[in-house]
Motif scaffolding. Structure first.
Motif, PDB file in Angstrom:
ATOM      1  N   GLN A  13      -3.528  19.763   3.286  1.00 53.60           N
ATOM      2  CA  GLN A  13      -2.387  19.284   2.500  1.00 53.60           C
ATOM      3  C   GLN A  13      -2.255  17.769   2.603  1.00 53.60           C
ATOM      4  O   GLN A  13      -2.689  17.157   3.594  1.00 53.60           O
ATOM      5  CB  GLN A  13      -1.105  19.940   2.989  1.00 53.60           C
ATOM      6  CG  GLN A  13      -0.993  21.421   2.640  1.00 53.60           C
ATOM      7  CD  GLN A  13       0.377  21.993   2.968  1.00 53.60           C
ATOM      8  OE1 GLN A  13       1.055  21.505   3.881  1.00 53.60           O
ATOM      9  NE2 GLN A  13       0.783  23.007   2.247  1.00 53.60           N
ATOM     10  N   ALA A  14      -1.662  17.193   1.595  1.00 53.01           N
ATOM     11  CA  ALA A  14      -1.401  15.755   1.609  1.00 53.01           C
ATOM     12  C   ALA A  14      -0.620  15.382   2.869  1.00 53.01           C
ATOM     13  O   ALA A  14       0.305  16.097   3.265  1.00 53.01           O
ATOM     14  CB  ALA A  14      -0.636  15.341   0.363  1.00 53.01           C
ATOM     15  N   GLY A  15      -1.025  14.282   3.481  1.00 55.13           N
ATOM     16  CA  GLY A  15      -0.409  13.859   4.723  1.00 55.13           C
ATOM     17  C   GLY A  15      -1.113  14.373   5.958  1.00 55.13           C
ATOM     18  O   GLY A  15      -0.827  13.923   7.076  1.00 55.13           O
ATOM     19  N   GLY A  16      -2.027  15.311   5.764  1.00 54.11           N
ATOM     20  CA  GLY A  16      -2.735  15.898   6.885  1.00 54.11           C
ATOM     21  C   GLY A  16      -3.932  15.080   7.334  1.00 54.11           C
ATOM     22  O   GLY A  16      -4.173  13.972   6.845  1.00 54.11           O
ATOM     23  N   SER A  17      -4.686  15.655   8.270  1.00 51.97           N
ATOM     24  CA  SER A  17      -5.827  14.969   8.854  1.00 51.97           C
ATOM     25  C   SER A  17      -7.053  15.879   8.901  1.00 51.97           C
ATOM     26  O   SER A  17      -6.919  17.108   8.934  1.00 51.97           O
ATOM     27  CB  SER A  17      -5.498  14.523  10.285  1.00 51.97           C
ATOM     28  OG  SER A  17      -4.426  13.617  10.310  1.00 51.97           O
ATOM     29  N   LEU A  18      -8.198  15.258   8.895  1.00 52.86           N
ATOM     30  CA  LEU A  18      -9.478  15.939   9.082  1.00 52.86           C
ATOM     31  C   LEU A  18     -10.405  14.995   9.819  1.00 52.86           C
ATOM     32  O   LEU A  18     -10.294  13.774   9.687  1.00 52.86           O
ATOM     33  CB  LEU A  18     -10.128  16.305   7.749  1.00 52.86           C
ATOM     34  CG  LEU A  18      -9.686  17.543   6.987  1.00 52.86           C
ATOM     35  CD1 LEU A  18     -10.426  17.613   5.656  1.00 52.86           C
ATOM     36  CD2 LEU A  18      -9.905  18.805   7.794  1.00 52.86           C
ATOM     37  N   ARG A  19     -11.340  15.578  10.571  1.00 49.91           N
ATOM     38  CA  ARG A  19     -12.393  14.773  11.176  1.00 49.91           C
ATOM     39  C   ARG A  19     -13.736  15.285  10.695  1.00 49.91           C
ATOM     40  O   ARG A  19     -14.077  16.454  10.923  1.00 49.91           O
ATOM     41  CB  ARG A  19     -12.347  14.797  12.696  1.00 49.91           C
ATOM     42  CG  ARG A  19     -13.338  13.799  13.299  1.00 49.91           C
ATOM     43  CD  ARG A  19     -13.298  13.729  14.811  1.00 49.91           C
ATOM     44  NE  ARG A  19     -14.038  14.802  15.443  1.00 49.91           N
ATOM     45  CZ  ARG A  19     -14.532  14.740  16.679  1.00 49.91           C
ATOM     46  NH1 ARG A  19     -14.353  13.634  17.398  1.00 49.91           N
ATOM     47  NH2 ARG A  19     -15.169  15.768  17.188  1.00 49.91           N
ATOM     48  N   LEU A  20     -14.460  14.419  10.047  1.00 48.21           N
ATOM     49  CA  LEU A  20     -15.812  14.739   9.609  1.00 48.21           C
ATOM     50  C   LEU A  20     -16.807  14.312  10.680  1.00 48.21           C
ATOM     51  O   LEU A  20     -16.615  13.306  11.355  1.00 48.21           O
ATOM     52  CB  LEU A  20     -16.142  14.034   8.305  1.00 48.21           C
ATOM     53  CG  LEU A  20     -15.185  14.263   7.129  1.00 48.21           C
ATOM     54  CD1 LEU A  20     -15.722  13.559   5.884  1.00 48.21           C
ATOM     55  CD2 LEU A  20     -14.976  15.739   6.867  1.00 48.21           C
ATOM     56  N   SER A  21     -17.865  15.096  10.786  1.00 46.67           N
ATOM     57  CA  SER A  21     -18.959  14.768  11.700  1.00 46.67           C
ATOM     58  C   SER A  21     -20.251  14.703  10.910  1.00 46.67           C
ATOM     59  O   SER A  21     -20.413  15.397   9.905  1.00 46.67           O
ATOM     60  CB  SER A  21     -19.091  15.832  12.792  1.00 46.67           C
ATOM     61  OG  SER A  21     -17.916  15.932  13.563  1.00 46.67           O
ATOM     62  N   CYS A  22     -21.154  13.886  11.379  1.00 46.02           N
ATOM     63  CA  CYS A  22     -22.488  13.798  10.791  1.00 46.02           C
ATOM     64  C   CYS A  22     -23.478  13.805  11.943  1.00 46.02           C
ATOM     65  O   CYS A  22     -23.612  12.809  12.667  1.00 46.02           O
ATOM     66  CB  CYS A  22     -22.627  12.544   9.954  1.00 46.02           C
ATOM     67  SG  CYS A  22     -24.296  12.244   9.335  1.00 46.02           S
ATOM     68  N   ALA A  23     -24.131  14.935  12.110  1.00 45.00           N
ATOM     69  CA  ALA A  23     -25.117  15.075  13.170  1.00 45.00           C
ATOM     70  C   ALA A  23     -26.484  14.670  12.639  1.00 45.00           C
ATOM     71  O   ALA A  23     -26.868  15.068  11.538  1.00 45.00           O
ATOM     72  CB  ALA A  23     -25.150  16.516  13.663  1.00 45.00           C
ATOM     73  N   THR A  24     -27.203  13.894  13.420  1.00 40.88           N
ATOM     74  CA  THR A  24     -28.504  13.407  12.967  1.00 40.88           C
ATOM     75  C   THR A  24     -29.610  13.854  13.906  1.00 40.88           C
ATOM     76  O   THR A  24     -29.371  14.141  15.090  1.00 40.88           O
ATOM     77  CB  THR A  24     -28.512  11.882  12.866  1.00 40.88           C
ATOM     78  OG1 THR A  24     -28.551  11.325  14.185  1.00 40.88           O
ATOM     79  CG2 THR A  24     -27.290  11.355  12.140  1.00 40.88           C
ATOM     80  N   SER A  25     -30.813  13.898  13.366  1.00 38.35           N
ATOM     81  CA  SER A  25     -31.970  14.262  14.165  1.00 38.35           C
ATOM     82  C   SER A  25     -33.212  13.638  13.560  1.00 38.35           C
ATOM     83  O   SER A  25     -33.188  13.175  12.417  1.00 38.35           O
ATOM     84  CB  SER A  25     -32.128  15.789  14.225  1.00 38.35           C
ATOM     85  OG  SER A  25     -32.323  16.308  12.932  1.00 38.35           O
ATOM     86  N   GLY A  26     -34.291  13.627  14.340  1.00 37.10           N
ATOM     87  CA  GLY A  26     -35.562  13.143  13.829  1.00 37.10           C
ATOM     88  C   GLY A  26     -35.744  11.641  13.925  1.00 37.10           C
ATOM     89  O   GLY A  26     -36.697  11.105  13.364  1.00 37.10           O
ATOM     90  N   HIS A  27     -34.829  10.975  14.620  1.00 39.56           N
ATOM     91  CA  HIS A  27     -34.959   9.529  14.754  1.00 39.56           C
ATOM     92  C   HIS A  27     -34.189   9.068  15.980  1.00 39.56           C
ATOM     93  O   HIS A  27     -33.484   9.850  16.617  1.00 39.56           O
ATOM     94  CB  HIS A  27     -34.436   8.819  13.503  1.00 39.56           C
ATOM     95  CG  HIS A  27     -32.952   8.988  13.296  1.00 39.56           C
ATOM     96  ND1 HIS A  27     -32.183   8.021  12.711  1.00 39.56           N
ATOM     97  CD2 HIS A  27     -32.103   9.991  13.590  1.00 39.56           C
ATOM     98  CE1 HIS A  27     -30.928   8.436  12.651  1.00 39.56           C
ATOM     99  NE2 HIS A  27     -30.842   9.634  13.166  1.00 39.56           N
TER     100      HIS A  27
END
Length: 124
Positions: A13-27
């Motif tokens: 909902q508007a006003g809320g929060s999220l945390r995105l993650s980006c997992a990497t490999s191969g380097h």
């Protein structure tokens, strides 16, 4: 082969929060600066935030400054995007990208590797 996998998207909902993650490999993760971009339906992909190799330098688009925070954990080969005070106009597919340079860039053409994206939807 370098791989980037985003996660953490969803409906909020508007006003809320999220945390995105980006997992990497191969380097060697610490050899890359990282960036987050997003693309809303009918719009071009736009720059959100970038972080240097060491994490000591960050830069944000005006649209998210003060609401989003980019960070990285070089021991976990992961970059994060903490999003707060979300607005319906933040709805988009969010992509992470890696650049073989000390500092990141706001130009998507300067990134070498991209993830597949994760959907973020903010309801009003």
């Amino acid at each position: 082969q370098v791989q980037l996998v985003e996660s953490g998207g969803g409906l909020v909902q508007a006003g809320g929060s999220l945390r995105l993650s980006c997992a990497t490999s191969g380097h060697t993760f610490s050899s890359y600066s990282m960036g987050w971009f997003r693309q809303a339906p009918g719009w071009e992909r736009e720059f959100i935030a970038t972080i240097s190799r060491s994490g000591g330098f960050t830069y944000y688009a005006d649209a998210v400054k003060g609401r989003f925070t980019i960070s990285r954990d070089n021991t976990k080969n992961t970059v994060y995007l903490q999003m707060s005070s979300l607005k319906p106009e933040d709805t988009a597919v969010y992509y992470c990208a890696a650049r073989t340079w000390t500092f990141g860039s706001s130009r998507e053409s300067e990134y070498d590797y991209w993830g597949q994206g994760t959907q973020v939807t903010v309801s009003s």
